[in-house]
Scaffold this motif. Structure first.
Motif, PDB file in Angstrom:
ATOM      1  N   LEU A  14      24.622  -5.004 142.419  1.00  0.00           N
ATOM      2  CA  LEU A  14      23.981  -3.713 142.161  1.00  0.00           C
ATOM      3  C   LEU A  14      23.467  -3.618 140.723  1.00  0.00           C
ATOM      4  CD1 LEU A  14      26.368  -1.320 144.123  1.00  0.00           C
ATOM      5  CD2 LEU A  14      24.082  -2.120 144.795  1.00  0.00           C
ATOM      6  N   SER A  15      24.249  -4.138 139.784  1.00  0.00           N
ATOM      7  CA  SER A  15      23.814  -4.131 138.384  1.00  0.00           C
ATOM      8  C   SER A  15      22.577  -5.001 138.196  1.00  0.00           C
ATOM      9  CB  SER A  15      24.931  -4.633 137.469  1.00  0.00           C
ATOM     10  OG  SER A  15      26.041  -3.791 137.543  1.00  0.00           O
ATOM     11  N   ALA A  16      22.548  -6.167 138.842  1.00  0.00           N
ATOM     12  CA  ALA A  16      21.390  -7.055 138.744  1.00  0.00           C
ATOM     13  C   ALA A  16      20.148  -6.400 139.336  1.00  0.00           C
ATOM     14  CB  ALA A  16      21.684  -8.383 139.436  1.00  0.00           C
ATOM     15  N   LEU A  17      20.312  -5.710 140.458  1.00  0.00           N
ATOM     16  CA  LEU A  17      19.172  -5.018 141.067  1.00  0.00           C
ATOM     17  C   LEU A  17      18.670  -3.888 140.166  1.00  0.00           C
ATOM     18  CD1 LEU A  17      20.299  -4.940 144.802  1.00  0.00           C
ATOM     19  CD2 LEU A  17      18.501  -6.357 143.776  1.00  0.00           C
ATOM     20  N   ALA A  18      19.593  -3.153 139.546  1.00  0.00           N
ATOM     21  CA  ALA A  18      19.197  -2.093 138.617  1.00  0.00           C
ATOM     22  C   ALA A  18      18.490  -2.687 137.391  1.00  0.00           C
ATOM     23  CB  ALA A  18      20.421  -1.285 138.190  1.00  0.00           C
ATOM     24  N   ALA A  46      17.707 -12.163 138.072  1.00  0.00           N
ATOM     25  CA  ALA A  46      17.831 -13.120 139.179  1.00  0.00           C
ATOM     26  C   ALA A  46      19.113 -13.933 139.062  1.00  0.00           C
ATOM     27  CB  ALA A  46      16.610 -14.040 139.216  1.00  0.00           C
ATOM     28  N   ASP A  47      19.444 -14.363 137.849  1.00  0.00           N
ATOM     29  CA  ASP A  47      20.698 -15.096 137.638  1.00  0.00           C
ATOM     30  C   ASP A  47      21.905 -14.241 138.004  1.00  0.00           C
ATOM     31  OD1 ASP A  47      19.299 -17.305 136.765  1.00  0.00           O
ATOM     32  OD2 ASP A  47      19.610 -16.882 134.641  1.00  0.00           O
ATOM     33  N   GLY A  48      21.888 -12.993 137.575  1.00  0.00           N
ATOM     34  CA  GLY A  48      22.983 -12.079 137.916  1.00  0.00           C
ATOM     35  C   GLY A  48      23.093 -11.861 139.414  1.00  0.00           C
ATOM     36  N   LEU A  49      21.954 -11.738 140.075  1.00  0.00           N
ATOM     37  CA  LEU A  49      21.944 -11.549 141.522  1.00  0.00           C
ATOM     38  C   LEU A  49      22.524 -12.769 142.237  1.00  0.00           C
ATOM     39  CD1 LEU A  49      21.078  -9.610 143.767  1.00  0.00           C
ATOM     40  CD2 LEU A  49      18.866 -10.757 143.785  1.00  0.00           C
ATOM     41  N   ILE A  50      22.134 -13.955 141.821  1.00  0.00           N
ATOM     42  CA  ILE A  50      22.661 -15.185 142.425  1.00  0.00           C
ATOM     43  C   ILE A  50      24.169 -15.275 142.223  1.00  0.00           C
ATOM     44  CG2 ILE A  50      22.664 -17.710 142.229  1.00  0.00           C
ATOM     45  CD1 ILE A  50      19.614 -17.441 141.624  1.00  0.00           C
TER      46      ILE A  50
END
Length: 147
Positions: A14-18, A46-50
């Motif tokens: 959620l933080s990566a998307l925000a 993108a790194d955070g999302l992965i």
């Protein structure tokens, strides 16, 4: 205990998307690099999302939480970085960077003289890289001292 990893993974996703949504809002300025000003923040998102998806899909069965001493050290590091962010504009780049680097270095290995020397060295090397290698307009010291 897999529940705590899944909750953390969800928070990271959620933080990566925000962060991605915030990066998408960046307006192109007059001076632009070839990739654009959004490229680096979107890469971080993108790194955070992965990483978040990886934690969601493969949680640790028995995570080991850090002890009180480690939490204290992380709190001190967080305070040092927040103080660094607030002090870099009024004090210039070199002094706050040296102090923050030395403080975090001391938390990693509590040797005062080594941490101070590392902080000063890192501050100078980063200044040279950012100022002359990347062409950033950094003030080395407070404006009052620079005239």
């Amino acid at each position: 205990m897999m529940k705590s990893d899944r909750i953390f993974g969800l928070v990271v996703v959620l933080s990566a998307l925000a962060y991605f949504a915030g990066a998408w809002q960046i307006q192109a300025g007059m001076m632009m690099d070839p990739l654009g000003q959004r490229a680096f923040p979107m890469l971080i998102a993108a790194d955070g999302l992965i990483c978040g998806i990886g934690i969601l899909l493969r949680p640790d069965a028995e995570p080991e939480w850090p002890g009180a001493r480690a939490w204290f050290a992380m709190g001190i590091a967080l305070l040092a970085l927040v103080a660094y962010a607030y002090s870099i504009v009024p004090l210039g780049f070199l002094i706050p960077t040296a102090i923050a680097s030395a403080a975090i270095g001391y938390l990693i290995e509590p040797k005062a003289m080594q941490s101070v020397m590392m902080g000063i060295g890192l501050s100078v090397v980063l200044y040279v890289i950012f100022k002359y290698g990347l062409g950033l307009g950094l003030q080395p010291f407070p404006r009052a001292l620079m005239g």
